[in-house]
Design a protein around this motif. Structure first.
Motif, mmCIF file in Angstrom:
data_model
loop_
_atom_site.group_PDB
_atom_site.id
_atom_site.type_symbol
_atom_site.label_atom_id
_atom_site.label_comp_id
_atom_site.label_asym_id
_atom_site.label_seq_id
_atom_site.Cartn_x
_atom_site.Cartn_y
_atom_site.Cartn_z
ATOM 1 N N UNK A 181 0.761 -1.210 -0.154
ATOM 2 C CA UNK A 181 -0.057 -0.090 -0.159
ATOM 3 C C UNK A 181 0.898 1.354 0.124
ATOM 4 N N UNK A 182 0.780 1.934 -1.027
ATOM 5 C CA UNK A 182 1.370 3.419 -1.056
ATOM 6 C C UNK A 182 1.277 4.235 -0.149
ATOM 7 N N UNK A 183 -0.050 4.290 0.499
ATOM 8 C CA UNK A 183 -0.389 5.364 1.567
ATOM 9 C C UNK A 183 0.343 4.900 2.905
ATOM 10 N N UNK A 184 0.328 3.541 3.143
ATOM 11 C CA UNK A 184 1.262 2.973 4.138
ATOM 12 C C UNK A 184 2.567 3.298 4.197
ATOM 13 N N UNK A 185 3.206 3.149 2.865
ATOM 14 C CA UNK A 185 4.567 3.401 2.721
ATOM 15 C C UNK A 185 4.962 4.716 2.902
ATOM 16 N N UNK A 186 4.093 5.810 2.594
ATOM 17 C CA UNK A 186 4.316 6.927 2.827
ATOM 18 C C UNK A 186 4.545 7.271 4.219
ATOM 19 N N UNK A 187 3.435 7.013 5.020
ATOM 20 C CA UNK A 187 3.619 7.034 6.673
ATOM 21 C C UNK A 187 4.899 6.527 7.144
ATOM 22 N N UNK A 188 5.061 5.328 6.445
ATOM 23 C CA UNK A 188 6.196 4.740 7.363
ATOM 24 C C UNK A 188 7.664 5.378 7.050
ATOM 25 N N UNK A 246 7.666 8.378 6.653
ATOM 26 C CA UNK A 246 7.696 9.829 7.627
ATOM 27 C C UNK A 246 8.188 9.625 8.695
ATOM 28 N N UNK A 247 8.063 8.355 9.404
ATOM 29 C CA UNK A 247 8.507 8.161 10.914
ATOM 30 C C UNK A 247 9.938 7.457 10.847
ATOM 31 N N UNK A 248 10.407 7.474 9.647
ATOM 32 C CA UNK A 248 11.854 7.064 9.583
ATOM 33 C C UNK A 248 11.978 5.649 9.023
ATOM 34 N N UNK A 249 11.219 4.865 8.607
ATOM 35 C CA UNK A 249 11.562 3.388 8.149
ATOM 36 C C UNK A 249 11.727 3.485 6.626
ATOM 37 N N UNK A 250 12.260 2.426 6.073
ATOM 38 C CA UNK A 250 12.337 2.652 4.831
ATOM 39 C C UNK A 250 11.579 1.597 4.188
ATOM 40 N N UNK A 251 11.075 1.931 2.775
ATOM 41 C CA UNK A 251 10.177 1.070 2.035
ATOM 42 C C UNK A 251 10.882 0.877 0.677
#
Length: 230
Positions: free
Chosen positions: A52-59, A61-66
């Motif tokens: 999910x690209x929306x989840x990827x964007x949030x992730x 934002x909080x410092x995780x890589x996708x």
């Protein structure tokens, strides 16, 4: 070799829509897992596996890589956690990256802390376990469980019908927070739970399974109560 935290967060949650990025006391619930992993200092990579690209964007934002999106095969309702982890490790392998230890950290586990992750990691290495994960003690002795059929109650273990609770062996269940594992051992068995798995006990206040709206509300109340005690 390096360590990796893998946070599996597909977009197709059914019981609680958009569960993995829903606001939990003011920020997306996945943010707590990302922050705990980063604060632990244990991981060279903290990544989110999602379709999910929306989840990827949030992730992000909080410092995780996708670095890549999850495949459709690993994002359907029948895909197992092990399948997701195998895909992630394979993708990194194709990029020339390998890991010694990994932690599958669920995105809806806001009670996890860097300290708990470190405790699990130390236990994993000290005992050469394949996996270590948090467990909670059942609130009521499972030896005195009953089955209910057509309104009639029967003991599962009638030999313990009169046994005092304090004389029964404690039993535990998966707290549903994370699995810290040895990567080569996992790749060999493709199983997270083997006959060489360790458990780390967390209290009733240190975890809460979130599957329904009521679960969500109780988890927020519990988290706030824990925060007040810190």
């Amino acid at each position: 070799m390096a360590n990796i935290a893998i946070i599996p967060a597909r977009g197709g949650s059914k019981r609680i829509p958009r569960k993995n990025i829903r606001s939990f006391l003011g920020k997306p619930i996945i943010a707590y897992a990302i922050e705990a992993a980063r604060q632990s200092g244990l991981f060279d990579t903290v990544m989110v596996s999602t379709d999910d690209r929306g989840i990827a964007d949030v992730a992000r934002h909080y410092g995780a890589s996708v670095p890549f999106l999850r495949s459709a095969e690993a994002a359907n309702d029948f895909a197992t956690t092990a399948q997701v982890l195998i895909e992630v490790l394979h993708q990194y392998s194709k990029q020339g990256q390998s890991f010694e230890y990994a932690c599958c950290l669920y995105p809806t586990a806001p009670f996890v802390t860097g300290t708990l992750l470190t405790e699990a990691y130390n236990l994993l290495k000290a005992n050469a376990f394949d996996t270590v994960y948090p467990v909670q003690q059942y609130a009521f002795p499972i030896q005195r469980a009953v089955r209910l059929a057509d309104g009639k109650v029967n003991w599962f273990q009638p030999e313990h019908a009169l046994t005092r609770s304090q004389d029964l062996e404690p039993a535990y269940h998966d707290a549903g927070q994370f699995y810290f594992f040895n990567v080569p051992a996992f790749q060999k068995t493709q199983r997270l739970i083997t006959d060489n798995t360790g458990g780390i006990v967390v209290s009733e206040m240190q975890a809460h399974d979130i599957d329904t709206e009521t679960d969500w509300q109780l988890a927020e109340l519990k988290y706030e109560a824990m925060s007040d005690e810190r």
